[in-house]
Design an enzyme around this catalytic site. Structure first.
Site, PDB file in Angstrom:
ATOM      1  CB  THR A  72      -0.842   0.134   1.251  1.00 27.83           C
ATOM      2  OG1 THR A  72      -1.798  -1.215   1.114  1.00 27.83           O
ATOM      3  CG2 THR A  72      -1.710   1.198   1.345  1.00 27.83           C
ATOM      4  CG  ASN A 151      -6.509  -7.446  -5.969  1.00 27.07           C
ATOM      5  OD1 ASN A 151      -6.374  -6.650  -6.783  1.00 27.07           O
ATOM      6  ND2 ASN A 151      -7.172  -7.497  -5.010  1.00 27.07           N
ATOM      7  CD  GLN A 181      -2.355 -10.874  -5.043  1.00 26.47           C
ATOM      8  OE1 GLN A 181      -2.259 -12.295  -5.097  1.00 26.47           O
ATOM      9  NE2 GLN A 181      -2.789 -10.337  -3.989  1.00 26.47           N
ATOM     10  CB  SER A 199       3.078  -7.074  -0.552  1.00 20.66           C
ATOM     11  OG  SER A 199       2.817  -7.309   0.797  1.00 20.66           O
ATOM     12  CG  HIS A 201       0.912  -9.514   3.716  1.00 17.61           C
ATOM     13  ND1 HIS A 201      -0.523 -10.013   3.738  1.00 17.61           N
ATOM     14  CD2 HIS A 201       0.861  -8.485   3.171  1.00 17.61           C
ATOM     15  CE1 HIS A 201      -1.061  -9.157   3.241  1.00 17.61           C
ATOM     16  NE2 HIS A 201      -0.378  -8.060   2.852  1.00 17.61           N
ATOM     17  CB  THR A 237      14.097   2.574  12.647  1.00 12.20           C
ATOM     18  OG1 THR A 237      14.532   3.782  13.495  1.00 12.20           O
ATOM     19  CG2 THR A 237      14.939   1.448  13.217  1.00 12.20           C
ATOM     20  CB  CYS A 323      -9.128  -4.583   0.270  1.00 17.89           C
ATOM     21  SG  CYS A 323      -7.496  -4.822   0.775  1.00 17.89           S
TER      22      CYS A 323
END
Ligand code: PLP
Length: 382
Positions: A72, A151, A181, A199, A201, A237, A323
């Protein structure tokens, strides 16, 4: 009750090897990578190694890999960062109606800043026509943003070809793809693509970590200002353990890419072959979709009813995208493909992964075959 997880487009279980790789960065190497002592240097080394891994996968320089908090952020950064950097060149962006919300909403936000956004139509399988992309380009166009794989439907977009044609028409256009994806499931190729978002995950890596791969010559403004991490482009960080996990997840995915693809394809074929025996279903995914996604409507059964009936048997799927279901809205993708309400109200998405088995798919098909006539009775539709 045993659990069968078929919502891998929303998120995936962490691979055990990934967790193992991450743990030392919580237990021992917990230093801040910016610190000058040993603890910092160890953490910094881990970042460097993952950056090298990703650069190797994409055949880019390490200076072209930037870690973010997920896709995102990467999507927002690509769109807003490039749009703001190039605003003197033009203020027109082309995208599609079936992008992820992270792209669509970033585009809407840019619309508020005075940019003009063209949202291209798609066909009944979510495909976008090359001619439509080229036809939308004007003197003001600075960027084209088209996802690599949808997706919800699993539709694969030929982004390198699109990027090439786009640049042939207008050389200075920046081509950005949300590759979430596709990454870890298909070969990635940035031959003509300028920016790629990914991404952790979605590939059995941790949540809250992603990356933006951006070619050196592409101007972009930072979105997050602060201590100057990530080559002064993305402050904050670094999520060291997350970055290590992302690197490990990517490494495992690509080491076993063909094997995983073959396995998932066999599962997908079996799944589709068997559920086709159920009355009045519609496979919304195109035949040439990525093998990990099956989007299917069971006409007459409200999607949520079917979702929960499956859950009672330990099977987890999704209505549309996670989502979209979160906001309670109908899927914008199913709307864009012009799906009749009869089907869109009863659509589920099954997302397969390398951890699923033939037996799990067999059980899921059996349950679907049993419960769909029962639910159609209850909901008054036989
Ligand atoms: N883009 C696509 C195509 C996705 O499927 C997702 C996740 O649902 C995202 C972006 C957002 O990724 P993240 O969860 O890392 O913010």
């Amino acid at each position: 009750m045993r659990e069968i997880y078929l919502d891998n487009n929303a998120s995936t279980p962490l691979a055990p090897e990934v967790l193992e790789a991450m743990l030392p960065y919580y237990r021992e190497y917990y230093g801040n990578p910016s610190s000058l002592h040993k603890k910092g240097i160890e953490a910094e080394r881990a970042l460097k190694e993952t950056r090298e891994k990703l650069a190797g996968l994409f055949h880019v320089k390490t200076s072209e890999v930037f870690f973010t908090s997920g896709a995102t952020e990467a999507d927002n950064w690509a769109l807003k960062g490039v749009a703001r950097a190039l605003k003197r060149r033009g203020k027109h962006i082309i995208t599609t109606k079936v992008e992820h919300e992270a792209v669509l909403e970033a585009c809407h936000a840019l619309g508020q800043e005075g940019y003009e956004i063209t949202f291209l139509d798609v066909d009944e399988y979510g495909k976008v026509k090359k001619e439509d992309i080229l036809g939308a380009i004007n003197d003001n166009t600075i960027m084209v943003a088209i996802m690599s794989v949808n997706n919800e439907l699993g539709t694969i977009y030929p982004v390198n070809e699109f990027a090439k044609e786009t640049k042939t028409k207008k050389e200075d256009i920046i081509f950005f793809t949300d590759g979430v994806q596709a990454f870890g499931k298909l070969e990635v190729n940035m031959e003509n693509v300028d920016i790629f978002a990914l991404s952790g995950h979605k590939i059995h890596g941790p949540k809250g970590i992603g990356a933006l791969i951006k070619k050196e010559n592409v101007q972009i403004e930072p979105l997050i200002h602060g201590g100057g991490q990530e080559m002064n482009m993305r402050s904050g960080t670094e999520n060291v353990a997350g970055i290590v996990g992302l690197g490990k997840a990517a490494e495992i995915s690509y080491e076993n890419l063909d094997k995983n693809k073959k396995h998932i394809q066999t599962l997908r074929d079996k799944f589709i072959r068997t559920i086709k025996e159920i009355d009045d279903i519609r496979i919304n995914s195109p035949e040439d979709a990525i093998c990990s996604t099956v989007n299917v409507a069971f006409a007459g059964i409200p999607a949520e009813v079917l979702l929960h009936a499956l859950e009672e048997k330990g099977i987890y799927a999704s209505t549309g995208s996670a989502c979209a279901s979160n906001s309670g809205n109908k899927s914008h993708v199913l709307h864009a493909i012009g799906l009749d309400d009869k089907y869109s109200d009863s659509t589920l998405r099954f997302g397969l992964s390398r951890y699923n088995t033939k037996e799990e798919i067999g059980f899921t098909c059996k349950v679907l075959k049993e419960i769909t006539p029962e639910l159609r009775e209850v909901t008054g539709r036989k």
